[in-house]
Design an enzyme around this catalytic site. Structure first.
Site, mmCIF file in Angstrom:
data_model
loop_
_atom_site.group_PDB
_atom_site.id
_atom_site.type_symbol
_atom_site.label_atom_id
_atom_site.label_comp_id
_atom_site.label_asym_id
_atom_site.label_seq_id
_atom_site.Cartn_x
_atom_site.Cartn_y
_atom_site.Cartn_z
ATOM 1 N N ASN A 13 60.152 56.633 47.214
ATOM 2 C CA ASN A 13 60.716 56.660 48.680
ATOM 3 C C ASN A 13 62.259 56.470 48.509
ATOM 4 O O ASN A 13 62.533 55.370 48.406
ATOM 5 C CB ASN A 13 60.282 55.507 49.377
ATOM 6 C CG ASN A 13 60.515 55.427 50.941
ATOM 7 O OD1 ASN A 13 61.196 56.708 51.479
ATOM 8 N ND2 ASN A 13 60.165 54.463 51.692
ATOM 9 N N TRP A 14 62.876 57.606 48.587
ATOM 10 C CA TRP A 14 64.278 57.645 48.848
ATOM 11 C C TRP A 14 65.008 56.941 49.874
ATOM 12 O O TRP A 14 66.207 56.689 49.955
ATOM 13 C CB TRP A 14 64.782 59.031 48.451
ATOM 14 C CG TRP A 14 64.832 59.523 47.124
ATOM 15 C CD1 TRP A 14 63.962 59.035 46.118
ATOM 16 C CD2 TRP A 14 64.795 60.942 46.685
ATOM 17 N NE1 TRP A 14 63.644 59.927 45.014
ATOM 18 C CE2 TRP A 14 64.358 61.118 45.536
ATOM 19 C CE3 TRP A 14 65.738 62.072 47.181
ATOM 20 C CZ2 TRP A 14 64.405 62.382 44.626
ATOM 21 C CZ3 TRP A 14 65.798 63.051 46.422
ATOM 22 C CH2 TRP A 14 65.294 63.359 45.266
ATOM 23 N N LYS A 15 64.345 56.748 50.995
ATOM 24 C CA LYS A 15 64.710 56.331 52.312
ATOM 25 C C LYS A 15 66.097 57.157 52.456
ATOM 26 O O LYS A 15 65.994 58.317 52.613
ATOM 27 C CB LYS A 15 65.085 54.750 52.023
ATOM 28 C CG LYS A 15 63.888 53.925 51.594
ATOM 29 C CD LYS A 15 64.007 52.495 51.802
ATOM 30 C CE LYS A 15 62.904 51.816 51.341
ATOM 31 N NZ LYS A 15 62.857 50.349 51.416
ATOM 32 N N HIS A 106 55.680 52.886 57.661
ATOM 33 C CA HIS A 106 56.385 51.800 56.844
ATOM 34 C C HIS A 106 57.169 50.680 57.576
ATOM 35 O O HIS A 106 57.409 51.056 58.811
ATOM 36 C CB HIS A 106 57.631 52.900 56.214
ATOM 37 C CG HIS A 106 58.394 52.158 55.064
ATOM 38 N ND1 HIS A 106 59.363 51.151 55.336
ATOM 39 C CD2 HIS A 106 58.231 51.961 53.646
ATOM 40 C CE1 HIS A 106 59.989 50.711 54.050
ATOM 41 N NE2 HIS A 106 59.099 51.287 53.114
ATOM 42 N N GLU A 108 59.966 49.362 57.720
ATOM 43 C CA GLU A 108 61.194 49.807 58.407
ATOM 44 C C GLU A 108 60.851 50.673 59.638
ATOM 45 O O GLU A 108 61.961 50.668 60.712
ATOM 46 C CB GLU A 108 62.170 50.634 57.296
ATOM 47 C CG GLU A 108 62.712 49.430 56.360
ATOM 48 C CD GLU A 108 63.116 50.381 54.972
ATOM 49 O OE1 GLU A 108 63.239 49.673 53.827
ATOM 50 O OE2 GLU A 108 63.120 51.659 55.011
ATOM 51 N N GLU A 179 52.888 46.911 51.296
ATOM 52 C CA GLU A 179 54.091 46.561 51.065
ATOM 53 C C GLU A 179 54.658 45.176 51.577
ATOM 54 O O GLU A 179 54.912 45.288 52.665
ATOM 55 C CB GLU A 179 55.223 47.599 51.412
ATOM 56 C CG GLU A 179 55.046 49.028 50.570
ATOM 57 C CD GLU A 179 56.355 49.874 51.009
ATOM 58 O OE1 GLU A 179 56.864 49.826 49.968
ATOM 59 O OE2 GLU A 179 56.754 50.085 52.013
ATOM 60 N N GLY A 185 63.249 45.830 48.839
ATOM 61 C CA GLY A 185 64.673 45.710 48.629
ATOM 62 C C GLY A 185 65.272 44.447 48.273
ATOM 63 O O GLY A 185 66.463 44.384 48.471
ATOM 64 N N SER A 223 59.884 46.451 45.473
ATOM 65 C CA SER A 223 60.606 45.882 44.519
ATOM 66 C C SER A 223 59.780 46.269 42.903
ATOM 67 O O SER A 223 60.116 45.635 42.047
ATOM 68 C CB SER A 223 61.301 44.478 44.119
ATOM 69 O OG SER A 223 62.263 44.047 45.582
#
Length: 264
Positions: A13-15, A106, A108, A179, A185, A223
């Site tokens: 997942n490159w975000k 997700h 976020e 997650e 992160g 992570s």
């Protein structure tokens, strides 16, 4: 415990990263690693989730990779089809561009952008009905874990979507990604023992919702890096990884893929 036939998944997942030149270089480096030391398609599903404006570019760049690497959308609209919805990308538009995989839920998206249960159900239902495979993300906050509510929170997040998922869709179009929010992160990772315990509980919950529960892949995210991938991959109910920062480094991402490909 998961079925022995589950093929692991590793999805980067490159975000909201990186710039185009860096993305091109990242893909080329990863393709070179796959060319030098090929990982068989049947040993592990591999995908990358770039920003939406790069989906078709990345997809085209991956066409000549030494193995299949899926292109995954990071999100999808709660509105189906086409129409006057400025800024939205529907499941049907993704499918029309041969983008067949999408992340939904997700943390976020939930915490920063307000994706509540009703929004997530609409997104999930649209994606599934359009024929996309959904990687549905669940996870608890540090406060929820410290209060002893982690399992309850995660299982509720899965139960929330049950009304809009058919038996056939559970079997063919759903992947779960656990997650823990406090590990995304931050450099912190749930211990393999803690992660396996939660994955086993998720497996138990899935088996109560669907007869396909023992065969649904459950990925760990939070992570994940090359240094802990082998230990995580050895856990029986961890069927892959949703990788954040480490997926922006070709060598690290390749090592994580390799760890899961060799684990089962």
């Amino acid at each position: 415990m998961s079925g022995t036939t589950i093929t692991p998944w590793v999805v980067g997942n490159w975000k909201m990263n990186p710039m185009r030149a860096n993305a091109n270089q990242l893909i080329e480096e990863f393709k070179q690693l796959l060319q030098q030391n090929q990982i068989a398609d049947e040993s592990c599903h591999v995908g990358v989730a770039p920003v939406s404006i790069a989906l078709t570019t990345v997809q085209a760049q991956l066409q000549d990779a030494a193995r299949t690497v899926y292109t995954v959308a990071q999100d999808v609209s709660r509105v189906a089809g086409t129409g006057a919805y400025t800024g939205e990308v529907s499941a049907e538009l993704l499918k029309d561009s041969q983008i067949n995989f999408v992340l939904v839920g997700h943390s976020e998206r939930r915490d920063i952008f307000g994706d509540n249960v009703e929004i997530l159900k609409a997104k999930l239902q649209n994606a599934l009905n359009a024929g996309l495979t959904v990687i549905y993300c669940v996870g608890e906050s540090l406060e929820q874990r410290e209060q002893g509510h982690a399992e309850q929170v995660v299982l509720q997040q899965i139960c929330d979507i049950a009304p809009v998922v058919t038996a056939e869709q559970w079997q063919n179009q759903v992947v779960i990604a656990y997650e823990p929010i406090w590990a995304i992160g931050t450099g912190k990772t749930a211990s393999p023992q803690d992660a396996q315990a939660m994955h086993a509980k998720i497996r138990e919950g899935l088996c109560q919702l669907t007869s396909a529960g023992s065969d649904i892949a459950i990925l760990y995210g939070g992570s994940v890096k090359a240094e802990n991938a082998v230990e995580l991959a050895a856990c029986p109910d961890i069927n892959g990884a949703l990788v954040g920062g480490a997926s922006l480094n070709a060598a690290s991402f390749y090592q994580i893929v390799q760890a899961f490909a060799q684990s089962k």
